[in-house]
Scaffold this motif. Structure first.
Motif, mmCIF file in Angstrom:
data_model
loop_
_atom_site.group_PDB
_atom_site.id
_atom_site.type_symbol
_atom_site.label_atom_id
_atom_site.label_comp_id
_atom_site.label_asym_id
_atom_site.label_seq_id
_atom_site.Cartn_x
_atom_site.Cartn_y
_atom_site.Cartn_z
ATOM 1 N N ILE A 1 0.860 -1.179 0.000
ATOM 2 C CA ILE A 1 0.000 0.000 0.000
ATOM 3 C C ILE A 1 0.898 1.231 0.000
ATOM 4 O O ILE A 1 1.665 1.461 0.935
ATOM 5 C CB ILE A 1 -0.936 0.009 1.224
ATOM 6 C CG1 ILE A 1 -1.846 -1.220 1.199
ATOM 7 C CG2 ILE A 1 -1.778 1.283 1.235
ATOM 8 C CD1 ILE A 1 -2.759 -1.325 -0.003
ATOM 9 N N VAL A 2 0.802 1.995 -1.071
ATOM 10 C CA VAL A 2 1.661 3.168 -1.245
ATOM 11 C C VAL A 2 1.138 4.346 -0.435
ATOM 12 O O VAL A 2 1.897 5.175 0.058
ATOM 13 C CB VAL A 2 1.745 3.521 -2.746
ATOM 14 C CG1 VAL A 2 2.515 4.811 -2.964
ATOM 15 C CG2 VAL A 2 2.391 2.381 -3.517
ATOM 16 N N GLY A 3 -0.165 4.442 -0.300
ATOM 17 C CA GLY A 3 -0.803 5.536 0.438
ATOM 18 C C GLY A 3 -2.301 5.324 0.441
ATOM 19 O O GLY A 3 -2.791 4.230 0.135
ATOM 20 N N GLU A 4 -3.034 6.376 0.747
ATOM 21 C CA GLU A 4 -4.488 6.304 0.807
ATOM 22 C C GLU A 4 -5.107 7.512 0.122
ATOM 23 O O GLU A 4 -4.465 8.568 -0.012
ATOM 24 C CB GLU A 4 -4.974 6.256 2.259
ATOM 25 C CG GLU A 4 -4.593 5.000 3.010
ATOM 26 C CD GLU A 4 -5.159 5.014 4.419
ATOM 27 O OE1 GLU A 4 -5.234 6.130 5.019
ATOM 28 O OE2 GLU A 4 -5.536 3.944 4.924
ATOM 29 N N ALA A 5 -6.359 7.346 -0.301
ATOM 30 C CA ALA A 5 -7.143 8.452 -0.853
ATOM 31 C C ALA A 5 -8.448 8.554 -0.083
ATOM 32 O O ALA A 5 -9.023 7.533 0.337
ATOM 33 C CB ALA A 5 -7.429 8.225 -2.339
ATOM 34 N N SER A 6 -8.922 9.773 0.099
ATOM 35 C CA SER A 6 -10.195 10.000 0.791
ATOM 36 C C SER A 6 -11.356 9.578 -0.111
ATOM 37 O O SER A 6 -11.301 9.724 -1.331
ATOM 38 C CB SER A 6 -10.347 11.480 1.152
ATOM 39 O OG SER A 6 -9.327 11.879 2.030
ATOM 40 N N VAL A 7 -12.409 9.066 0.501
ATOM 41 C CA VAL A 7 -13.598 8.616 -0.219
ATOM 42 C C VAL A 7 -14.807 9.351 0.340
ATOM 43 O O VAL A 7 -14.990 9.439 1.555
ATOM 44 C CB VAL A 7 -13.799 7.096 -0.093
ATOM 45 C CG1 VAL A 7 -15.068 6.660 -0.812
ATOM 46 C CG2 VAL A 7 -12.586 6.344 -0.625
ATOM 47 N N PHE A 8 -15.638 9.886 -0.554
ATOM 48 C CA PHE A 8 -16.837 10.620 -0.146
ATOM 49 C C PHE A 8 -18.053 9.697 -0.181
ATOM 50 O O PHE A 8 -18.318 9.045 -1.188
ATOM 51 C CB PHE A 8 -17.069 11.802 -1.090
ATOM 52 C CG PHE A 8 -18.317 12.583 -0.798
ATOM 53 C CD1 PHE A 8 -18.328 13.560 0.186
ATOM 54 C CD2 PHE A 8 -19.486 12.337 -1.493
ATOM 55 C CE1 PHE A 8 -19.473 14.280 0.458
ATOM 56 C CE2 PHE A 8 -20.641 13.050 -1.230
ATOM 57 C CZ PHE A 8 -20.635 14.021 -0.248
ATOM 58 N N GLY A 9 -18.765 9.610 0.944
ATOM 59 C CA GLY A 9 -20.016 8.863 0.996
ATOM 60 C C GLY A 9 -19.854 7.367 0.995
ATOM 61 O O GLY A 9 -20.796 6.637 0.649
ATOM 62 N N GLY A 10 -18.685 6.873 1.393
ATOM 63 C CA GLY A 10 -18.452 5.439 1.342
ATOM 64 C C GLY A 10 -18.584 4.757 2.681
ATOM 65 O O GLY A 10 -18.661 5.398 3.736
ATOM 66 N N GLU A 11 -18.613 3.419 2.639
ATOM 67 C CA GLU A 11 -18.638 2.647 3.875
ATOM 68 C C GLU A 11 -17.332 2.809 4.632
ATOM 69 O O GLU A 11 -17.259 2.538 5.833
ATOM 70 C CB GLU A 11 -18.892 1.177 3.541
ATOM 71 C CG GLU A 11 -17.871 0.583 2.583
ATOM 72 C CD GLU A 11 -18.267 -0.792 2.094
ATOM 73 O OE1 GLU A 11 -19.269 -1.327 2.604
ATOM 74 O OE2 GLU A 11 -17.592 -1.327 1.195
#
Length: 382
Positions: free
Chosen positions: A277-287
């Motif tokens: 896992i290189v990093g993370e991205a924000s998710v809108f309206g997700g579980e």
């Protein structure tokens, strides 16, 4: 655009201080995508016959799509003969007027002999005329993510609107090498005879015993002397682009120096293993509020031997991402820079699927996004 930034300590500082007199230059490591050297790499320049690399790309794609075969016969029209044949005074295959030539020979005429007649004849066979074919050349490189270069003809003859960049020529060449290895071999052929006239490949690197196997030279008044070359040593492939030099000797010497420096001065360093896992991205309206990002395989850089310097790594994406986010979808890019030099730029993919969350979680995300929007607006006014 959202950017998550981290620092990488790496051998470096391209402390060797290599400098090239070439006005435009790029040295690219094919396996890792690392840019080892660049100079005016994203500035527009005239390609001359380096444009024929894109001409060949279209032919290779036509073959792959089944619209042409190596045995397809290409007619040599009066236009192709007058503009690009022996009577034109430019580089030519010496194809005979109104003859029909197999595509396999046309490709040798374009790549080995830099034939303008062969290039125009191919353009007419594929698209009806050279102008339409040039638009097709531009469309095909856009599909590869190359956004700056524009082609106006199949030969590289002077046109004020025909421009390319050194970086995009390197990336285009890398694509051809990896996607069409069976056709790429033509670029390394040392000579070709047509109409009883033997011509040598104009690429000087092929005779230098440095592992060179392509690609193309070019020269018109607007471009100066240019060369796109590739060489392999100990399983490592480097691609070099130089343009704007004053003489054919200069372009040969500078291309060789860059390749030899690249093979000598760098070593591979893996910064992420396959599946990391290189990093993370924000998710809108997700579980889930975030999704992990990974590359398709290991992530490696070529870095200078010894010394150390700080590289900046950024994960860039348009976000927050909206649901559903599908596992394996390309959603971000990993950018690694060394000062102003873009050393690495590769896609990142969602490590898992994220479905829509509950109504309550989506409402909370909406409030947070609205609040962050207000903050951004306030900061922009300050």
């Amino acid at each position: 655009m959202v950017a998550l930034t981290a620092a990488l300590h790496a051998p470096a500082a391209f402390a060797q201080g290599f400098q090239s007199p070439a006005p435009f230059a790029v040295l690219l490591d094919s396996a890792s995508g690392t840019v080892l050297y660049e100079k005016a790499a994203d500035e527009l320049m005239s390609p001359a016959s380096l444009a024929k690399i894109a001409t060949a790309l279209v032919a290779f794609e036509e073959i792959a799509q089944g619209r042409l075969t190596l045995d397809s016969e290409i007619g040599i029209s009066e236009n192709a003969w007058r503009k690009g044949g022996g009577v034109s005074g430019g580089s030519t295959m010496f194809a005979q007027l109104n003859s029909r030539v197999k595509l396999s020979d046309i490709l040798h005429g374009i790549i080995v002999q830099s034939g303008n007649d062969a290039s125009i004849a191919l353009a007419e066979a594929v698209a009806g005329d050279e102008t339409t074919f040039a638009r097709l050349m531009t469309e095909r490189i856009r599909a590869l993510g190359l956004t700056k270069s524009v082609f106006r003809n199949a030969t590289g003859m002077g046109d004020p609107l025909q421009k390319v960049t050194a970086r995009e020529l390197a990336l285009l060449s890398d694509h051809i090498i990896k996607t069409y290895p069976e056709h790429y071999r033509i670029f390394g052929q040392r000579e070709f005879t047509w109409n009883k006239i033997k011509q040598q490949n104009r690429n000087p690197l092929l005779a230098m015993d440095i592992g060179a196997d392509g690609l193309k030279t070019g020269n018109i008044d607007d471009s100066g002397f240019g060369l796109v070359g590739s060489a392999v040593q100990n399983g490592q492939r480097l691609i070099v682009v130089v343009n704007g030099l004053k003489t054919a000797r200069d372009r040969a010497n500078e291309a060789r120096k860059l390749l030899e420096w690249g093979f000598r001065a760098f070593e591979p360093r893996k910064i992420f293993e396959a599946g990391d896992i290189v990093g993370e991205a924000s998710v809108f309206g997700g579980e889930k509020g975030r999704v992990g990002l990974k590359a398709k395989g290991p992530v490696a850089l070529l870095l200078p031997r010894g010394s150390s310097e700080r590289l900046n790594a950024r994960i860039v994406y348009r976000g927050p991402l909206t649901v559903p986010v599908q596992e394996g979808a390309e959603v971000a890019r990993l950018l690694v820079t060394r000062g102003e030099v873009k050393t690495l730029d590769i896609p990142l993919y969602a490590a898992e699927t994220v479905q829509a969350g509950t109504l309550q979680s989506r409402a909370l995300d909406a409030l947070l996004e609205a609040a962050s929007g207000w903050v951004r607006k306030a900061l922009s006014r300050s």
